[in-house]
Enzyme design. Structure first.
Site, PDB file in Angstrom:
ATOM      1  N   GLY A 112       0.813  -1.202   0.000  1.00  0.00           N
ATOM      2  CA  GLY A 112       0.000   0.000   0.000  1.00  0.00           C
ATOM      3  C   GLY A 112       0.851   1.257   0.000  1.00  0.00           C
ATOM      4  O   GLY A 112       2.068   1.215   0.220  1.00  0.00           O
ATOM      5  N   CYS A 113       0.210   2.393  -0.212  1.00  0.00           N
ATOM      6  CA  CYS A 113       0.934   3.659  -0.317  1.00  0.00           C
ATOM      7  C   CYS A 113       1.507   4.092   1.032  1.00  0.00           C
ATOM      8  O   CYS A 113       2.718   4.352   1.135  1.00  0.00           O
ATOM      9  CB  CYS A 113       0.022   4.733  -0.904  1.00  0.00           C
ATOM     10  SG  CYS A 113      -1.592   4.886  -0.095  1.00  0.00           S
ATOM     11  N   PHE A 114       0.675   4.149   2.071  1.00  0.00           N
ATOM     12  CA  PHE A 114       1.186   4.504   3.393  1.00  0.00           C
ATOM     13  C   PHE A 114       2.234   3.498   3.895  1.00  0.00           C
ATOM     14  O   PHE A 114       3.264   3.900   4.431  1.00  0.00           O
ATOM     15  CB  PHE A 114       0.045   4.607   4.404  1.00  0.00           C
ATOM     16  CG  PHE A 114      -0.776   5.856   4.312  1.00  0.00           C
ATOM     17  CD1 PHE A 114      -0.184   7.106   4.337  1.00  0.00           C
ATOM     18  CD2 PHE A 114      -2.159   5.783   4.206  1.00  0.00           C
ATOM     19  CE1 PHE A 114      -0.949   8.263   4.262  1.00  0.00           C
ATOM     20  CE2 PHE A 114      -2.938   6.932   4.131  1.00  0.00           C
ATOM     21  CZ  PHE A 114      -2.328   8.177   4.152  1.00  0.00           C
TER      22      PHE A 114
END
EC number: 1.2.1.38
Length: 349
Positions: free
Chosen positions: A152-154
């Site tokens: 994921g991005c985070f």
């Protein structure tokens, strides 16, 4: 026949899907064979994205595993949560390579996925089979794999800022706090009150406090590196910008360190990894400095008063946080140069 790898993109009408198209159009070893959207099948792709007029002339196709098997070699799943759970096993069994850009295969424990995502988890055999593709940390696992869980991005921005410190035992794993800020594209193209211009313009807000679904993914990654269970505080905020993530992480050092010692640790850990750039002492990265690129820029500082280290990491959430890392994983999977098709300089200003 071009002899290139044929790629299908499921969920191609979302922001992650259209970013994959932008990147793959420049990839020297890949042809886009199929753009797929179950909700818009039959429509011309460029009707939804006019900037791709006369570039992508295909019509959107429905999800059909047999059709994909005949057209593609690799399938990217840029789908909402819950879709890949059912679709990935069918695609793998059909002999296709799969890179899942959704969150369905990232967590190894199905019960944890169900708790945080509120969806039925995938078959445990496929959760175990899926390789977690955080390229700079677990890239060697990706070589030759046929099922990749794209981070994921985070989690990408947060983990890249903390992994070197945990790998060497330089921070107390029980003291990690991460404060994350993102642009509105991270919420996707769907409608929501918080993402209306009049709601987010000149505004900043915290959301999903203590319940963001990326929390267990970050903890899983950091625990794997640290060799012990890591439980952290993770808080997300929405900013009035389109792209970008900035994560500021804090942790207690296990002994006294200087800025240069910590910087040397990061430089050595990421040596040869072209998409992680370490700022000099006293210099801090900004989201605009990675816009449109696959870079993660990192700055660090030691607070001698508190014996804490502060790490600031920035990425473009749609590139390094999604489509760019997916292409990077494809390159590693196929044994190609890691940066193939990703030689984009950041867009500035």
């Amino acid at each position: 026949m071009s002899g290139k790898l044929r790629a299908a993109i499921v969920g191609s009408t979302g922001y992650g899907g259209v970013e994959l198209i932008r990147l793959l159009l420049q990839h020297p070893e890949v042809d886009i064979a199929s753009v797929i959207s179950s909700s818009n099948a039959g429509a011309l792709y460029a009707e939804g994205y006019p900037h791709l007029s006369e570039i992508i002339t295909d019509r959107l196709e429905a999800i059909d595993v047999e059709a994909m098997k005949g057209k593609a070699d690799v399938v990217f799943l840029a789908t909402p949560h819950g879709v890949s759970t059912e679709l990935s096993p069918k695609l793998v069994e059909a002999g296709l390579k799969v890179i899942d850009v959704s969150g369905d295969l990232r967590l190894k424990r199905g019960d944890v996925y169900e708790k945080w995502y509120k969806h039925k988890p995938a078959d445990p055999a496929y959760l175990e089979r899926a390789v977690y593709g955080l390229c700079e940390v677990f890239g060697s696992d990706v070589l030759g794999a046929d099922l990749i869980a794209n981070p994921g991005c985070f989690p990408t921005a947060t983990a890249l800022g903390l992994v070197p410190l945990l790998a060497e035992g330089w921070i107390d794993a029980e003291t990690i706090v991460s404060d994350a800020k993102t642009g509105v594209s991270g919420a996707g193209r769907g409608l929501g009150l918080s993402y209306h211009y009049s709601e987010i313009n000149e505004n900043t807000l915290a959301y999903k406090v203590n319940r963001h679904q990326h929390t267990p993914e970050i903890e899983q990654t950091l625990s794997r590196v640290a060799g012990q269970q890591v439980t952290m505080t993770f808080t997300t905020h929405l900013l009035p910008m389109t792209r970008g993530i900035l994560v500021t992480s804090y942790a207690k050092l296990t002994q006294k360190r200087t800025d240069e010692e910590v910087l040397d640790l990061f430089r050595n850990y990421y040596e040869g990894r072209r998409f992680v750039r370490i700022r000099p002492a006293g210099k801090w990265p900004a989201t605009k400095e990675v816009l449109g690129s696959n870079y993660c820029d990192i700055g660090v500082s030691v607070d001698e008063r508190t014996n804490r280290v502060t790490v600031i990491s920035v990425i473009d959430n749609l590139v390094k946080g999604a489509a760019g890392q997916a292409v990077q994983n494809l390159n590693l999977m196929m044994g190609w140069d890691e940066g193939l098709g990703l030689a984009f300089t950041p867009v500035y200003p």
